[in-house]
Design a protein around this motif. Structure first.
Motif, mmCIF file in Angstrom:
data_model
loop_
_atom_site.group_PDB
_atom_site.id
_atom_site.type_symbol
_atom_site.label_atom_id
_atom_site.label_comp_id
_atom_site.label_asym_id
_atom_site.label_seq_id
_atom_site.Cartn_x
_atom_site.Cartn_y
_atom_site.Cartn_z
ATOM 1 N N TYR B 44 0.826 -1.235 0.000
ATOM 2 C CA TYR B 44 0.000 0.000 0.000
ATOM 3 C C TYR B 44 0.850 1.270 0.000
ATOM 4 O O TYR B 44 0.439 2.303 -0.527
ATOM 5 C CB TYR B 44 -0.939 0.004 1.206
ATOM 6 N N ARG B 45 2.053 1.204 0.569
ATOM 7 C CA ARG B 45 2.883 2.422 0.672
ATOM 8 C C ARG B 45 3.392 2.897 -0.696
ATOM 9 O O ARG B 45 3.886 4.017 -0.836
ATOM 10 C CB ARG B 45 4.057 2.141 1.635
ATOM 11 N N ASP B 46 3.251 1.997 -1.695
ATOM 12 C CA ASP B 46 3.660 2.332 -3.070
ATOM 13 C C ASP B 46 2.490 2.833 -3.918
ATOM 14 O O ASP B 46 2.672 3.161 -5.087
ATOM 15 C CB ASP B 46 4.257 1.100 -3.766
ATOM 16 N N TRP B 47 1.302 2.862 -3.348
ATOM 17 C CA TRP B 47 0.121 3.223 -4.140
ATOM 18 C C TRP B 47 0.119 4.697 -4.533
ATOM 19 O O TRP B 47 0.786 5.524 -3.908
ATOM 20 C CB TRP B 47 -1.158 2.904 -3.364
ATOM 21 N N LYS B 48 -0.673 4.993 -5.536
ATOM 22 C CA LYS B 48 -0.771 6.364 -6.048
ATOM 23 C C LYS B 48 -1.699 7.222 -5.190
ATOM 24 O O LYS B 48 -2.598 6.703 -4.522
ATOM 25 C CB LYS B 48 -1.252 6.325 -7.501
ATOM 26 N N VAL B 49 -1.466 8.504 -5.273
ATOM 27 C CA VAL B 49 -2.168 9.466 -4.421
ATOM 28 C C VAL B 49 -3.553 9.810 -4.965
ATOM 29 O O VAL B 49 -3.692 10.148 -6.140
ATOM 30 C CB VAL B 49 -1.345 10.767 -4.314
ATOM 31 N N VAL B 50 -4.541 9.733 -4.093
ATOM 32 C CA VAL B 50 -5.875 10.248 -4.416
ATOM 33 C C VAL B 50 -5.941 11.710 -3.977
ATOM 34 O O VAL B 50 -6.198 12.600 -4.771
ATOM 35 C CB VAL B 50 -6.984 9.431 -3.725
ATOM 36 N N SER B 51 -5.662 11.961 -2.701
ATOM 37 C CA SER B 51 -5.678 13.337 -2.197
ATOM 38 C C SER B 51 -5.038 13.386 -0.805
ATOM 39 O O SER B 51 -4.537 12.360 -0.312
ATOM 40 C CB SER B 51 -7.110 13.873 -2.142
ATOM 41 N N VAL B 52 -5.067 14.559 -0.219
ATOM 42 C CA VAL B 52 -4.506 14.777 1.123
ATOM 43 C C VAL B 52 -5.532 15.539 1.965
ATOM 44 O O VAL B 52 -6.437 16.172 1.423
ATOM 45 C CB VAL B 52 -3.193 15.589 1.066
ATOM 46 N N ALA B 53 -5.387 15.469 3.279
ATOM 47 C CA ALA B 53 -6.311 16.199 4.150
ATOM 48 C C ALA B 53 -5.689 16.401 5.524
ATOM 49 O O ALA B 53 -4.718 15.729 5.888
ATOM 50 C CB ALA B 53 -7.634 15.439 4.288
ATOM 51 N N HIS B 54 -6.268 17.346 6.234
ATOM 52 C CA HIS B 54 -5.908 17.555 7.642
ATOM 53 C C HIS B 54 -7.178 17.443 8.466
ATOM 54 O O HIS B 54 -8.159 18.134 8.180
ATOM 55 C CB HIS B 54 -5.267 18.935 7.825
ATOM 56 N N GLU B 55 -7.162 16.544 9.445
ATOM 57 C CA GLU B 55 -8.274 16.456 10.387
ATOM 58 C C GLU B 55 -7.821 17.067 11.710
ATOM 59 O O GLU B 55 -6.903 16.555 12.354
ATOM 60 C CB GLU B 55 -8.715 15.001 10.602
ATOM 61 N N ALA B 56 -8.445 18.163 12.085
ATOM 62 C CA ALA B 56 -8.126 18.808 13.366
ATOM 63 C C ALA B 56 -8.911 18.094 14.466
ATOM 64 O O ALA B 56 -9.269 16.934 14.311
ATOM 65 C CB ALA B 56 -8.470 20.291 13.288
#
Lengths: 176, 176
Positions: B44-56
């Motif tokens: 899984y660490r080699d998978w492609k990026v969907v998106s990023v987020a910050h959860e406060a």
């Protein structure tokens, strides 16, 4: 004997001056016109993840840092300096609150990737010879339309990255 | 004739009760014990990026959402529902201020990925038959040591994801 001495001194002086000028000229060229990368590396959106970050302030973005296979291998092996051909890239999106997520969480806590920012894509390309003037890395930056960032702005890349010369000028650490 | 009627009514009643019990029992099983995924998908660490987020808030993490090749293709093609075998994953690190970056930026603005959080890894695995009780997705969650999250917590996954049933239960949108 005296004539030969004078001649040798004169020759040495001329050689010295030429050598000095070459060096000074070389430095001036490097300072005046560092080489920036003008092409977006193909396939970067498929690269593996190095880490993520949020830059608040004027940038106000959320970003992922990626590496091509050479860069990722070096990161995972913990080997510095990065080998020739390594490319570290980053994608920056505007930092936006997600109403949809907040509704599900029941509180305002969720920030997600919005539209591309003015400095959407940035890359560092390792080529020790070509980019010798900037620590062996060629810098690039592009907006959402693929237009390279103004060179006046690009000149700030290397001076800033010099702060982490001991990590081969690369800020981002590999996230576990 | 009367005896036959009574017998038929009695048989019908028994069949009805058995049918009801089977159905109720089936429902109870599904509700009481949805099937959770207990294995971390390899690579899984080699998978492609969907998106990023910050959860406060309580989570206080910064995260990347990744997809296996099947999931990424579906995202890029804009096709819903996700096909069988699609896996959407996310890695969450603690959200930490970067003193090093702030020094270079000349202001406190930089937040980066720190250590893995208690809910370090989470995945949704698409298998319409196996995970029919939870919208066709099997949910999983692991801490930094790979230990699965308690089932009591896992039971909250599907009810929450039902909010976005029209996007096949997947919150994260593909970042450009």
């Amino acid at each position: 004997m005296k004539r030969i001495t004078i001649l040798l001194v004169a020759v040495a002086a001329v050689v010295g001056i030429v050598a000095y000028m070459t060096c000074a000229s070389g430095q001036a060229d490097k300072e005046a016109a560092p080489i920036f990368v003008k092409e977006i590396p193909p396939g970067y959106r498929d690269w593996k993840v190095v880490s993520v970050a949020h830059e608040a302030g004027d940038l106000n973005d959320i970003r992922v840092v990626l590496g091509n296979d050479i860069a990722i291998k070096a990161y995972r092996d913990g080997k510095l300096p990065f080998p020739e051909g390594a490319i570290v890239g980053r994608i920056a999106w505007s930092y936006v609150s997600s109403e949809e997520n907040n509704k599900s969480f029941g509180r305002d806590q969720s920030f997600v990737a919005g539209l591309p920012t003015d400095f959407y894509l940035q890359f560092m390309v390792k080529d020790s010879k070509k980019y010798a003037a900037t620590g062996g890395w060629g810098y690039s930056s592009f907006d959402k339309d693929g237009k390279p960032t103004d060179e006046a702005v690009m000149k700030k890349c290397f001076p800033c990255h010099q702060a982490i010369k001991d990590r081969d000028f690369v800020f981002t650490r590999y996230a576990p």
